[in-house]
Enzyme design. Structure first.
Site, PDB file in Angstrom:
ATOM      1  N   HIS A 103     -12.640  -6.811  -6.590  1.00  0.00           N
ATOM      2  CA  HIS A 103     -12.545  -7.232  -5.194  1.00  0.00           C
ATOM      3  C   HIS A 103     -11.135  -6.965  -4.675  1.00  0.00           C
ATOM      4  O   HIS A 103     -10.148  -7.122  -5.397  1.00  0.00           O
ATOM      5  CB  HIS A 103     -12.896  -8.714  -5.056  1.00  0.00           C
ATOM      6  CG  HIS A 103     -13.177  -9.133  -3.650  1.00  0.00           C
ATOM      7  ND1 HIS A 103     -12.179  -9.336  -2.729  1.00  0.00           N
ATOM      8  CD2 HIS A 103     -14.351  -9.361  -2.993  1.00  0.00           C
ATOM      9  CE1 HIS A 103     -12.721  -9.686  -1.575  1.00  0.00           C
ATOM     10  NE2 HIS A 103     -14.036  -9.703  -1.702  1.00  0.00           N
ATOM     11  N   GLU A 146     -17.036  -2.160   0.082  1.00  0.00           N
ATOM     12  CA  GLU A 146     -16.364  -3.129   0.944  1.00  0.00           C
ATOM     13  C   GLU A 146     -15.107  -2.503   1.537  1.00  0.00           C
ATOM     14  O   GLU A 146     -14.048  -2.508   0.899  1.00  0.00           O
ATOM     15  CB  GLU A 146     -15.965  -4.380   0.155  1.00  0.00           C
ATOM     16  CG  GLU A 146     -17.101  -5.283  -0.229  1.00  0.00           C
ATOM     17  CD  GLU A 146     -16.595  -6.673  -0.595  1.00  0.00           C
ATOM     18  OE1 GLU A 146     -17.130  -7.639  -0.060  1.00  0.00           O
ATOM     19  OE2 GLU A 146     -15.663  -6.783  -1.392  1.00  0.00           O
TER      20      GLU A 146
END
EC number: 5.3.1.1
Length: 254
Positions: A98, A170
């Site tokens: 992430h 993302e």
């Protein structure tokens, strides 16, 4: 048809009170969608048992996830979590790479690739987050950045790396901003990712999913899930709001 996977990344949020209220209602809601959607909640790991105890064992579509692992299986590493420990308590899906960990914890592509390999070794499902910064987008480097983040996985694990795995695209500039990437733009990148992974795999890849993450809400989920190469979502802030998260799940199954 691929069964969509919706993952709620709670990040550093949650409480016993929130979980008891949120999951009691979500438990009932998921009865309607158990055949056509897989839902994963990735809370702070200390709440995992509480969530497990609130869901009956017949919930075939609900799984626990985790937000990170260490690069060691065991040893003198204070405060860390091993994939062996996660597996031991029934966690199946694990988010790695992430952008918040890349930025705040200085995690490199090499560290993330090592975590990916450790998860595969324990037969857990990695959710590999990849994506570009705003500057990289402006400089038209999105595909190059995604390739680089994917290549190191193949180099370390081999051609079957992405069997039983998830890539969450993302774009870093959209996370937490309230500004989601345009659906057609997301489809373009997701299509590129799928074809690139297939070309590097040298076999018929199995159980490979592509999610979109980055300010996913009930307002944009419908148009995003209609894109051919999007198999689900990695949801951040909206996954902490029952009405919002439930609506995303519902929209995904229309």
């Amino acid at each position: 048809m691929i069964k969509p996977i919706i993952v709620g990344n709670w990040k550093l949020n949650g409480s016993k009170k929130l979980i008891e209220s949120f999951l009691k209602q979500l438990n009932q809601f998921l009865i309607k969608y158990y055949k056509i959607c897989t839902v994963v909640i990735a809370p702070p790991v200390l709440y995992s048992h509480l969530i497990q105890n609130m869901f009956s064992s017949d919930k075939k579509n609900f799984f626990l996830g985790a937000q990170n692992i260490d690069i060691h299986f065991s040893g003198p590493f204070t405060g860390e979590i091993s994939p062996i420990m996660l597996k031991d308590i029934g966690i199946k899906y694990v988010i790695i790479g992430h952008s918040e960990r890349r930025l705040n914890h200085k995690e490199t592509n090499e560290i993330i690739a090592k975590k990916f390999c450790m998860l595969k070794e324990e037969n857990l499902v990695p959710i590999l987050c990849i994506g570009e910064t705003k500057k990289e987008k402006i400089d038209k480097k999105t595909k190059d950045i995604c390739k680089k983040q994917i290549d190191i996985i193949f180099n370390m694990y081999g051609s079957n790396a992405f069997d039983n795995s998830i890539i969450a695209y993302e774009p870093i500039w959209s996370i937490g901003s309230g500004n989601s990437a345009a659906p057609k733009e997301v489809q373009c990148i997701a299509h590129f990712i799928r074809n690139y992974v297939k070309s590097k795999s040298n076999h018929n890849i199995e159980n490979f999913f592509i999610q979109y993450g980055g300010s996913v809400t009930k307002n944009n989920a419908k148009e995003l899930i209609y894109q051919k190469d999007i198999d689900g979502f990695l949801v951040g802030g909206a996954s902490l709001q029952l009405e919002e998260f439930s609506k995303i799940i519902e929209i995904t199954n229309i």
